[in-house]
Design an enzyme around this catalytic site. Sequence first.
Site, PDB file in Angstrom:
ATOM      1  N   GLU A 151     -19.871  -3.905  -6.902  1.00 12.77           N
ATOM      2  CA  GLU A 151     -18.459  -4.106  -6.544  1.00 12.77           C
ATOM      3  C   GLU A 151     -18.273  -5.458  -5.864  1.00 12.77           C
ATOM      4  OE1 GLU A 151     -17.715  -0.832  -3.892  1.00 12.77           O
ATOM      5  OE2 GLU A 151     -17.971   0.687  -5.445  1.00 12.77           O
ATOM      6  N   CYS A 179       4.780 -18.290  15.753  1.00 12.66           N
ATOM      7  CA  CYS A 179       4.857 -18.326  17.215  1.00 12.66           C
ATOM      8  C   CYS A 179       3.770 -17.499  17.871  1.00 12.66           C
ATOM      9  CB  CYS A 179       6.235 -17.835  17.638  1.00 12.66           C
ATOM     10  SG  CYS A 179       7.504 -18.769  16.812  1.00 12.66           S
ATOM     11  N   GLU A 180       2.531 -17.908  17.660  1.00 13.97           N
ATOM     12  CA  GLU A 180       1.374 -17.267  18.301  1.00 13.97           C
ATOM     13  C   GLU A 180       0.286 -18.318  18.427  1.00 13.97           C
ATOM     14  OE1 GLU A 180      -0.096 -13.539  17.535  1.00 13.97           O
ATOM     15  OE2 GLU A 180       1.660 -12.813  16.438  1.00 13.97           O
TER      16      GLU A 180
HETATM   17  N1  LLP Z   1     -16.689  -2.377  -2.102  1.00 15.46           N
HETATM   18  C1  LLP Z   1     -16.159  -1.845  -0.998  1.00 15.46           C
HETATM   19  C2  LLP Z   1     -16.180  -0.391  -0.836  1.00 15.46           C
HETATM   20  C3  LLP Z   1     -15.622  -2.675   0.003  1.00 15.46           C
HETATM   21  O1  LLP Z   1     -15.120  -2.134   1.093  1.00 15.46           O
HETATM   22  C4  LLP Z   1     -15.620  -4.083  -0.179  1.00 15.46           C
HETATM   23  C5  LLP Z   1     -15.064  -4.969   0.825  1.00 15.46           C
HETATM   24  C6  LLP Z   1     -16.168  -4.593  -1.367  1.00 15.46           C
HETATM   25  C7  LLP Z   1     -16.699  -3.719  -2.292  1.00 15.46           C
HETATM   26  C8  LLP Z   1     -16.196  -6.063  -1.666  1.00 15.46           C
HETATM   27  O2  LLP Z   1     -16.980  -6.777  -0.773  1.00 15.46           O
HETATM   28  P1  LLP Z   1     -17.271  -8.332  -1.010  1.00 15.46           P
HETATM   29  O3  LLP Z   1     -18.138  -8.437  -2.239  1.00 15.46           O
HETATM   30  O4  LLP Z   1     -15.971  -9.005  -1.220  1.00 15.46           O
HETATM   31  O5  LLP Z   1     -17.943  -8.753   0.207  1.00 15.46           O
HETATM   32  N2  LLP Z   1     -11.094  -9.256   4.713  1.00 15.46           N
HETATM   33  C9  LLP Z   1     -12.486  -9.571   5.032  1.00 15.46           C
HETATM   34  C10 LLP Z   1     -13.450  -8.875   4.108  1.00 15.46           C
HETATM   35  C11 LLP Z   1     -13.281  -7.369   4.059  1.00 15.46           C
HETATM   36  C12 LLP Z   1     -14.191  -6.691   3.080  1.00 15.46           C
HETATM   37  C13 LLP Z   1     -13.798  -5.282   2.887  1.00 15.46           C
HETATM   38  N3  LLP Z   1     -14.556  -4.559   1.917  1.00 15.46           N
HETATM   39  C14 LLP Z   1     -12.651 -11.082   5.006  1.00 15.46           C
HETATM   40  O6  LLP Z   1     -11.685 -11.797   4.800  1.00 15.46           O
HETATM   41  O7  LLP Z   1     -13.750 -11.570   5.226  1.00 15.46           O
END
Ligand code: LLP
Length: 421
Positions: free
Chosen positions: A275, A346-347
Amino acid sequence: MRHFDYKDGVMHAEDVSLARIAQEVGTPVYVYSAATLTRHFNVFAGAFEGRDVLVAYSVKANSNLAVLSLLGKLGAGADVVSGGELARALTAGIPASKIVFSGVGKKPAEMRAALKAGIRMFNVESEPELEALNAVAVDMGMRAPISFRVNPDVTAGGHEKISTGKAENKFGVAWSAAEAAYARAAELPGIEIVGVDVHIGSQIDELAPFKAAIEKVSGLIERLRAAGHSIKMFDIGGGLGIPYGSNAPAPPLPSEYGAMVKEATAHLDVQMVFEPGRMIAGNAGVLLSTVTYVKRGENRDFLIVDAAMNDLIRPALYDAYHEIEPIIAPKPTTPQKLYDVVGPVCESGDTFTKQREFPQMVSGDVIVMHSAGAYGAVQAGQYNTRPLVPEVLVSGDRYAVVRDRPLVEEILKTESVPSWL
Ligand code: LLP
Protein backbone atom coordinates in the site's frame (compact mmCIF):
# COMPACT_ATOMS: atom_id res chain seq x y z
CA MET A 1 16.31 11.95 -13.09
CA ARG A 2 14.46 14.95 -11.70
CA HIS A 3 11.30 15.92 -13.55
CA PHE A 4 11.22 19.29 -11.76
CA ASP A 5 14.32 21.15 -12.82
CA TYR A 6 15.65 24.40 -14.29
CA LYS A 7 15.70 24.68 -18.07
CA ASP A 8 17.12 27.88 -19.49
CA GLY A 9 16.94 29.37 -16.02
CA VAL A 10 13.25 28.56 -15.38
CA MET A 11 12.02 25.62 -13.30
CA HIS A 12 9.96 23.21 -15.38
CA ALA A 13 7.72 20.28 -14.62
CA GLU A 14 8.80 17.94 -17.42
CA ASP A 15 8.61 20.27 -20.47
CA VAL A 16 6.19 22.82 -19.04
CA SER A 17 7.49 26.01 -17.47
CA LEU A 18 6.27 26.53 -13.92
CA ALA A 19 6.28 30.26 -14.64
CA ARG A 20 3.66 29.59 -17.30
CA ILE A 21 1.49 27.55 -14.94
CA ALA A 22 1.81 30.18 -12.20
CA GLN A 23 0.78 32.82 -14.71
CA GLU A 24 -2.09 30.95 -16.35
CA VAL A 25 -3.60 29.11 -13.36
CA GLY A 26 -2.51 31.46 -10.60
CA THR A 27 -0.89 30.57 -7.29
CA PRO A 28 -0.97 28.76 -4.95
CA VAL A 29 -1.24 25.66 -7.14
CA TYR A 30 -0.11 22.05 -6.91
CA VAL A 31 1.67 20.66 -9.97
CA TYR A 32 2.17 16.93 -10.54
CA SER A 33 4.39 15.18 -13.05
CA ALA A 34 2.85 12.22 -14.85
CA ALA A 35 6.30 10.94 -15.84
CA THR A 36 7.43 10.89 -12.20
CA LEU A 37 4.26 9.14 -11.02
CA THR A 38 4.76 6.58 -13.77
CA ARG A 39 8.42 6.05 -12.97
CA HIS A 40 7.78 5.67 -9.23
CA PHE A 41 4.99 3.18 -9.77
CA ASN A 42 7.02 1.12 -12.23
CA VAL A 43 10.12 1.15 -10.02
CA PHE A 44 8.09 0.01 -7.03
CA ALA A 45 6.18 -2.71 -8.90
CA GLY A 46 9.39 -3.75 -10.67
CA ALA A 47 11.07 -4.42 -7.33
CA PHE A 48 8.83 -7.49 -6.95
CA GLU A 49 9.30 -8.88 -10.44
CA GLY A 50 8.65 -12.59 -10.50
CA ARG A 51 6.37 -12.55 -7.46
CA ASP A 52 2.60 -12.46 -7.29
CA VAL A 53 1.97 -8.95 -5.96
CA LEU A 54 -0.78 -6.37 -5.85
CA VAL A 55 0.42 -2.80 -5.54
CA ALA A 56 -2.59 -1.07 -4.00
CA TYR A 57 -1.67 2.61 -4.16
CA SER A 58 -2.66 4.33 -0.94
CA VAL A 59 -5.28 6.78 -2.16
CA LYS A 60 -4.98 8.99 0.92
CA ALA A 61 -1.56 10.24 -0.24
CA ASN A 62 -2.98 11.94 -3.33
CA SER A 63 -6.51 11.13 -4.34
CA ASN A 64 -6.93 13.32 -7.39
CA LEU A 65 -8.97 11.44 -10.02
CA ALA A 66 -6.37 12.12 -12.71
CA VAL A 67 -3.60 10.69 -10.52
CA LEU A 68 -5.70 7.62 -9.70
CA SER A 69 -6.64 7.11 -13.30
CA LEU A 70 -3.00 7.32 -14.42
CA LEU A 71 -1.89 4.83 -11.77
CA GLY A 72 -4.85 2.56 -12.52
CA LYS A 73 -3.81 2.41 -16.19
CA LEU A 74 -0.34 1.32 -15.07
CA GLY A 75 -1.93 -1.59 -13.21
CA ALA A 76 -2.20 -0.15 -9.72
CA GLY A 77 -4.87 -1.23 -7.32
CA ALA A 78 -6.02 1.01 -4.48
CA ASP A 79 -5.90 1.06 -0.71
CA VAL A 80 -8.88 3.12 0.45
CA VAL A 81 -9.93 4.21 3.94
CA SER A 82 -13.39 5.67 3.40
CA GLY A 83 -16.46 5.38 1.24
CA GLY A 84 -15.32 8.59 -0.44
CA GLU A 85 -11.95 7.13 -1.41
CA LEU A 86 -13.68 3.96 -2.60
CA ALA A 87 -15.89 6.04 -4.88
CA ARG A 88 -12.82 7.87 -6.21
CA ALA A 89 -10.93 4.67 -6.96
CA LEU A 90 -13.92 3.13 -8.76
CA THR A 91 -14.63 6.35 -10.66
CA ALA A 92 -11.01 6.42 -11.80
CA GLY A 93 -11.51 2.96 -13.28
CA ILE A 94 -9.54 0.92 -10.77
CA PRO A 95 -11.13 -2.54 -10.73
CA ALA A 96 -12.84 -3.45 -7.45
CA SER A 97 -10.88 -6.70 -7.44
CA LYS A 98 -7.74 -4.62 -6.85
CA ILE A 99 -9.16 -2.51 -4.01
CA VAL A 100 -8.45 -3.13 -0.34
CA PHE A 101 -10.31 -1.24 2.37
CA SER A 102 -8.32 -0.19 5.47
CA GLY A 103 -9.11 2.06 8.44
CA VAL A 104 -10.22 1.71 12.05
CA GLY A 105 -13.71 3.19 11.75
CA LYS A 106 -15.49 1.77 8.71
CA LYS A 107 -19.22 2.35 8.99
CA PRO A 108 -21.90 -0.11 7.83
CA ALA A 109 -22.85 2.04 4.82
CA GLU A 110 -19.21 2.08 3.69
CA MET A 111 -18.96 -1.70 4.16
CA ARG A 112 -22.12 -2.16 2.11
CA ALA A 113 -20.77 -0.05 -0.75
CA ALA A 114 -17.50 -1.98 -0.76
CA LEU A 115 -19.24 -5.37 -0.69
CA LYS A 116 -21.55 -4.29 -3.50
CA ALA A 117 -18.56 -3.22 -5.58
CA GLY A 118 -16.83 -6.55 -4.92
CA ILE A 119 -13.54 -5.37 -3.43
CA ARG A 120 -10.57 -7.68 -2.89
CA MET A 121 -10.55 -7.51 0.90
CA PHE A 122 -11.32 -5.60 4.04
CA ASN A 123 -8.45 -4.98 6.42
CA VAL A 124 -10.35 -5.34 9.68
CA GLU A 125 -8.92 -3.53 12.67
CA SER A 126 -11.00 -4.76 15.62
CA GLU A 127 -13.46 -7.41 16.76
CA PRO A 128 -16.41 -4.98 16.92
CA GLU A 129 -15.67 -4.05 13.31
CA LEU A 130 -15.60 -7.77 12.42
CA GLU A 131 -19.03 -8.28 13.96
CA ALA A 132 -20.42 -5.24 12.15
CA LEU A 133 -19.00 -6.42 8.81
CA ASN A 134 -20.44 -9.89 9.36
CA ALA A 135 -23.87 -8.42 10.02
CA VAL A 136 -23.77 -6.33 6.84
CA ALA A 137 -22.53 -9.25 4.72
CA VAL A 138 -25.14 -11.66 6.10
CA ASP A 139 -27.82 -9.09 5.42
CA MET A 140 -26.63 -8.84 1.81
CA GLY A 141 -26.34 -12.62 1.46
CA MET A 142 -22.59 -12.30 0.91
CA ARG A 143 -19.29 -13.23 2.52
CA ALA A 144 -16.79 -10.46 3.13
CA PRO A 145 -13.16 -11.35 2.38
CA ILE A 146 -11.01 -10.19 5.29
CA SER A 147 -7.54 -9.82 6.67
CA PHE A 148 -7.01 -8.62 10.19
CA ARG A 149 -4.64 -5.72 10.46
CA VAL A 150 -2.43 -6.85 13.31
CA ASN A 151 -0.40 -4.52 15.45
CA PRO A 152 3.10 -6.04 15.69
CA ASP A 153 4.35 -3.54 18.31
CA VAL A 154 7.29 -2.38 16.20
CA THR A 155 8.73 1.13 16.39
CA ALA A 156 8.88 2.90 13.02
CA GLY A 157 8.00 6.11 11.24
CA GLY A 158 9.50 9.51 10.82
CA HIS A 159 7.36 11.31 13.40
CA GLU A 160 5.22 10.26 16.36
CA LYS A 161 2.08 11.42 14.53
CA ILE A 162 2.72 8.99 11.66
CA SER A 163 3.92 5.93 13.57
CA THR A 164 1.19 3.31 13.67
CA GLY A 165 2.66 -0.06 14.61
CA LYS A 166 3.27 0.46 18.34
CA ALA A 167 1.08 -1.18 20.95
CA GLU A 168 -0.12 2.22 22.14
CA ASN A 169 -1.37 3.23 18.67
CA LYS A 170 -5.06 2.92 17.80
CA PHE A 171 -4.31 0.74 14.77
CA GLY A 172 -4.73 -2.97 14.27
CA VAL A 173 -5.75 -5.86 16.44
CA ALA A 174 -3.53 -6.25 19.51
CA TRP A 175 -0.79 -8.81 18.89
CA SER A 176 -1.90 -10.94 21.83
CA ALA A 177 -5.52 -11.01 20.57
CA ALA A 178 -4.81 -11.83 16.92
CA GLU A 179 -5.26 -15.61 17.01
CA ALA A 180 -8.49 -15.40 18.98
CA ALA A 181 -9.78 -12.83 16.47
CA TYR A 182 -9.13 -15.23 13.58
CA ALA A 183 -10.84 -18.05 15.51
CA ARG A 184 -13.90 -15.85 15.97
CA ALA A 185 -13.88 -14.77 12.30
CA ALA A 186 -13.86 -18.42 11.23
CA GLU A 187 -17.17 -18.94 13.04
CA LEU A 188 -18.98 -16.13 11.25
CA PRO A 189 -21.13 -16.95 8.21
CA GLY A 190 -20.60 -13.56 6.57
CA ILE A 191 -16.81 -13.63 6.79
CA GLU A 192 -14.19 -15.31 4.63
CA ILE A 193 -10.64 -15.19 5.99
CA VAL A 194 -8.17 -14.50 3.16
CA GLY A 195 -5.07 -12.93 4.68
CA VAL A 196 -3.12 -10.94 7.22
CA ASP A 197 -2.34 -7.23 7.08
CA VAL A 198 0.17 -5.00 8.81
CA HIS A 199 1.18 -1.34 8.38
CA ILE A 200 3.70 0.08 10.80
CA GLY A 201 4.00 3.74 9.89
CA SER A 202 5.02 6.26 7.29
CA GLN A 203 8.24 7.94 6.12
CA ILE A 204 10.24 4.97 7.36
CA ASP A 205 13.86 5.43 6.36
CA GLU A 206 15.38 2.05 7.19
CA LEU A 207 14.62 -1.56 6.37
CA ALA A 208 14.98 -2.98 9.88
CA PRO A 209 11.47 -2.19 11.20
CA PHE A 210 9.86 -3.58 8.03
CA LYS A 211 11.95 -6.73 8.38
CA ALA A 212 11.06 -7.09 12.06
CA ALA A 213 7.35 -6.72 11.30
CA ILE A 214 7.48 -9.18 8.38
CA GLU A 215 9.29 -11.76 10.49
CA LYS A 216 6.83 -11.42 13.34
CA VAL A 217 3.81 -11.65 11.04
CA SER A 218 5.31 -14.57 9.08
CA GLY A 219 5.36 -16.52 12.33
CA LEU A 220 1.73 -15.58 12.90
CA ILE A 221 0.79 -16.71 9.37
CA GLU A 222 2.35 -20.10 10.06
CA ARG A 223 0.47 -20.44 13.35
CA LEU A 224 -2.81 -19.39 11.69
CA ARG A 225 -2.33 -21.92 8.93
CA ALA A 226 -1.56 -24.61 11.48
CA ALA A 227 -4.87 -23.70 13.14
CA GLY A 228 -6.63 -24.38 9.85
CA HIS A 229 -7.10 -20.87 8.46
CA SER A 230 -6.54 -20.23 4.78
CA ILE A 231 -4.06 -17.33 4.53
CA LYS A 232 -3.59 -16.49 0.86
CA MET A 233 -2.60 -12.84 1.15
CA PHE A 234 -0.02 -10.95 3.14
CA ASP A 235 -0.53 -7.17 3.02
CA ILE A 236 2.49 -5.39 4.41
CA GLY A 237 1.10 -1.89 4.05
CA GLY A 238 3.01 1.16 2.90
CA GLY A 239 5.46 3.38 4.66
CA LEU A 240 8.64 3.45 2.61
CA GLY A 241 10.19 6.90 3.10
CA ILE A 242 11.35 9.35 0.46
CA PRO A 243 14.15 11.94 0.42
CA TYR A 244 12.79 15.38 1.35
CA GLY A 245 15.35 17.60 -0.34
CA SER A 246 18.68 16.98 -1.99
CA ASN A 247 20.64 17.02 1.27
CA ALA A 248 18.25 14.72 3.11
CA PRO A 249 19.35 11.20 4.04
CA ALA A 250 18.27 8.75 1.36
CA PRO A 251 15.83 6.08 2.54
CA PRO A 252 16.26 2.55 1.13
CA LEU A 253 15.58 2.23 -2.59
CA PRO A 254 12.47 0.31 -3.64
CA SER A 255 14.81 -2.31 -5.13
CA GLU A 256 16.47 -2.80 -1.73
CA TYR A 257 13.10 -2.93 -0.01
CA GLY A 258 11.86 -5.42 -2.64
CA ALA A 259 14.89 -7.68 -2.25
CA MET A 260 14.48 -7.73 1.53
CA VAL A 261 10.74 -8.47 1.31
CA LYS A 262 11.25 -11.21 -1.28
CA GLU A 263 13.85 -12.88 0.89
CA ALA A 264 11.93 -12.52 4.15
CA THR A 265 8.76 -13.99 2.60
CA ALA A 266 10.32 -16.60 0.30
CA HIS A 267 9.17 -19.46 2.51
CA LEU A 268 5.54 -18.28 2.58
CA ASP A 269 3.33 -19.17 -0.32
CA VAL A 270 1.32 -15.94 -0.32
CA GLN A 271 0.24 -13.17 -2.61
CA MET A 272 1.88 -9.99 -1.37
CA VAL A 273 -0.08 -6.75 -1.19
CA PHE A 274 1.59 -3.34 -0.79
CA GLU A 275 0.00 0.00 0.00
CA PRO A 276 2.60 2.60 -0.98
CA GLY A 277 1.47 6.21 -1.00
CA ARG A 278 4.23 8.70 -0.35
CA MET A 279 6.81 6.72 -2.34
CA ILE A 280 4.67 7.03 -5.48
CA ALA A 281 3.30 10.56 -5.14
CA GLY A 282 5.55 12.53 -2.76
CA ASN A 283 8.28 13.61 -5.12
CA ALA A 284 5.92 13.69 -8.09
CA GLY A 285 4.41 16.99 -6.97
CA VAL A 286 5.27 20.54 -5.98
CA LEU A 287 3.39 23.50 -4.60
CA LEU A 288 3.88 26.83 -6.35
CA SER A 289 3.44 30.03 -4.40
CA THR A 290 4.08 33.71 -5.01
CA VAL A 291 5.87 36.05 -2.62
CA THR A 292 3.30 38.66 -1.65
CA TYR A 293 5.54 40.75 0.58
CA VAL A 294 9.07 40.74 1.89
CA LYS A 295 8.71 42.03 5.42
CA ARG A 296 11.42 43.25 7.71
CA GLY A 297 10.87 42.04 11.28
CA GLU A 298 12.68 43.19 14.40
CA ASN A 299 15.40 40.62 13.98
CA ARG A 300 14.54 38.65 10.86
CA ASP A 301 13.10 38.92 7.38
CA PHE A 302 9.87 37.20 6.37
CA LEU A 303 8.83 36.00 2.95
CA ILE A 304 5.05 36.26 3.16
CA VAL A 305 3.84 33.93 0.43
CA ASP A 306 0.35 33.24 -0.91
CA ALA A 307 0.31 29.56 0.12
CA ALA A 308 -0.53 28.79 3.73
CA MET A 309 -0.92 26.02 6.26
CA ASN A 310 -4.40 25.31 4.95
CA ASP A 311 -2.86 24.41 1.57
CA LEU A 312 0.15 22.43 2.83
CA ILE A 313 -0.11 21.57 6.49
CA ARG A 314 2.89 19.26 6.82
CA PRO A 315 5.38 21.81 8.21
CA ALA A 316 2.85 23.04 10.81
CA LEU A 317 1.67 19.57 11.78
CA TYR A 318 4.83 17.48 11.66
CA ASP A 319 7.62 20.06 11.53
CA ALA A 320 8.17 18.65 8.06
CA TYR A 321 10.98 19.93 5.86
CA HIS A 322 10.18 20.86 2.25
CA GLU A 323 12.92 22.07 -0.03
CA ILE A 324 12.04 25.53 -1.37
CA GLU A 325 13.53 27.21 -4.45
CA PRO A 326 12.71 30.22 -6.61
CA ILE A 327 11.36 29.13 -10.00
CA ILE A 328 13.73 31.53 -11.72
CA ALA A 329 17.29 30.29 -11.24
CA PRO A 330 19.23 32.86 -9.22
CA LYS A 331 22.16 34.63 -10.82
CA PRO A 332 25.56 33.82 -9.32
CA THR A 333 25.69 37.44 -8.17
CA THR A 334 22.38 37.30 -6.25
CA PRO A 335 23.17 37.59 -2.52
CA GLN A 336 21.97 34.87 -0.13
CA LYS A 337 19.62 35.95 2.69
CA LEU A 338 18.03 34.29 5.69
CA TYR A 339 14.24 34.23 5.65
CA ASP A 340 11.29 32.79 7.52
CA VAL A 341 8.81 31.65 4.87
CA VAL A 342 5.28 32.18 6.17
CA GLY A 343 1.71 32.17 4.89
CA PRO A 344 -1.05 34.73 5.38
CA VAL A 345 -3.13 32.65 7.84
CA CYS A 346 -3.57 34.22 11.26
CA GLU A 347 -1.52 31.72 13.25
CA SER A 348 2.16 31.67 14.11
CA GLY A 349 2.11 28.00 13.12
CA ASP A 350 1.53 29.10 9.53
CA THR A 351 5.26 28.89 8.89
CA PHE A 352 6.87 26.77 6.18
CA THR A 353 10.43 27.25 7.40
CA LYS A 354 12.43 29.46 9.72
CA GLN A 355 15.77 31.12 9.13
CA ARG A 356 16.60 29.27 5.94
CA GLU A 357 19.03 30.66 3.41
CA PHE A 358 17.65 31.65 0.00
CA PRO A 359 18.75 33.87 -2.85
CA GLN A 360 17.40 37.34 -2.12
CA MET A 361 13.77 37.62 -3.20
CA VAL A 362 11.30 40.35 -3.98
CA SER A 363 7.55 40.60 -4.02
CA GLY A 364 6.15 38.79 -7.08
CA ASP A 365 8.81 36.08 -7.17
CA VAL A 366 7.38 32.59 -7.47
CA ILE A 367 8.73 29.80 -5.30
CA VAL A 368 8.38 26.06 -5.54
CA MET A 369 7.96 23.81 -2.50
CA HIS A 370 9.19 20.37 -3.41
CA SER A 371 8.04 16.89 -2.33
CA ALA A 372 4.45 18.09 -1.97
CA GLY A 373 2.75 15.46 -4.13
CA ALA A 374 1.78 13.27 -1.15
CA TYR A 375 -0.25 14.49 1.84
CA GLY A 376 -0.34 17.98 0.31
CA ALA A 377 -3.56 18.74 -1.57
CA VAL A 378 -5.39 15.92 0.22
CA GLN A 379 -4.81 17.54 3.59
CA ALA A 380 -5.75 21.01 2.38
CA GLY A 381 -8.69 22.84 3.90
CA GLN A 382 -10.44 26.16 3.59
CA TYR A 383 -9.39 27.74 6.89
CA ASN A 384 -9.62 31.52 6.74
CA THR A 385 -12.06 30.94 3.84
CA ARG A 386 -9.17 30.35 1.51
CA PRO A 387 -10.53 28.33 -1.45
CA LEU A 388 -9.06 24.85 -1.90
CA VAL A 389 -5.83 25.03 -3.85
CA PRO A 390 -6.13 23.82 -7.47
CA GLU A 391 -4.16 20.93 -8.93
CA VAL A 392 -2.44 20.60 -12.30
CA LEU A 393 -1.12 17.49 -14.03
CA VAL A 394 1.76 17.82 -16.48
CA SER A 395 2.71 15.23 -19.07
CA GLY A 396 5.51 16.10 -21.47
CA ASP A 397 4.69 19.52 -22.91
CA ARG A 398 1.01 19.40 -21.93
CA TYR A 399 -0.74 20.37 -18.77
CA ALA A 400 -4.31 20.23 -17.49
CA VAL A 401 -6.04 21.69 -14.45
CA VAL A 402 -7.27 18.52 -12.72
CA ARG A 403 -8.98 20.28 -9.81
CA ASP A 404 -10.36 23.78 -10.07
CA ARG A 405 -9.95 26.52 -7.54
CA PRO A 406 -13.46 27.05 -6.14
CA LEU A 407 -14.88 30.55 -6.14
CA VAL A 408 -15.60 32.09 -2.76
CA GLU A 409 -19.24 32.35 -3.89
CA GLU A 410 -19.31 28.57 -4.36
CA ILE A 411 -18.04 28.07 -0.82
CA LEU A 412 -20.63 30.44 0.58
CA LYS A 413 -23.40 28.67 -1.35
CA THR A 414 -22.91 25.49 0.69
CA GLU A 415 -23.95 27.34 3.84
CA SER A 416 -27.25 28.88 4.80
CA VAL A 417 -28.77 31.06 7.46
CA PRO A 418 -31.95 29.50 8.92
CA SER A 419 -35.12 31.44 8.27
CA TRP A 420 -35.81 31.65 12.03
CA LEU A 421 -32.65 33.60 12.68
N1 LLP B 1 -1.65 1.95 4.40
C1 LLP B 1 -2.19 2.43 5.52
C2 LLP B 1 -3.10 1.58 6.28
C3 LLP B 1 -1.86 3.73 5.97
O1 LLP B 1 -2.39 4.18 7.08
C4 LLP B 1 -0.97 4.53 5.21
C5 LLP B 1 -0.62 5.87 5.63
C6 LLP B 1 -0.45 3.99 4.02
C7 LLP B 1 -0.79 2.70 3.66
C8 LLP B 1 0.49 4.76 3.14
O2 LLP B 1 1.69 5.06 3.76
P1 LLP B 1 2.88 5.74 2.94
O3 LLP B 1 3.37 4.72 1.94
O4 LLP B 1 2.33 6.93 2.25
O5 LLP B 1 3.86 6.07 3.95
N2 LLP B 1 -0.03 12.79 6.62
C9 LLP B 1 1.25 12.21 7.00
C10 LLP B 1 1.34 10.75 6.63
C11 LLP B 1 0.22 9.90 7.20
C12 LLP B 1 0.27 8.47 6.76
C13 LLP B 1 -0.98 7.77 7.13
N3 LLP B 1 -1.07 6.41 6.69
C14 LLP B 1 2.36 13.03 6.36
O6 LLP B 1 2.08 14.03 5.71
O7 LLP B 1 3.52 12.70 6.53
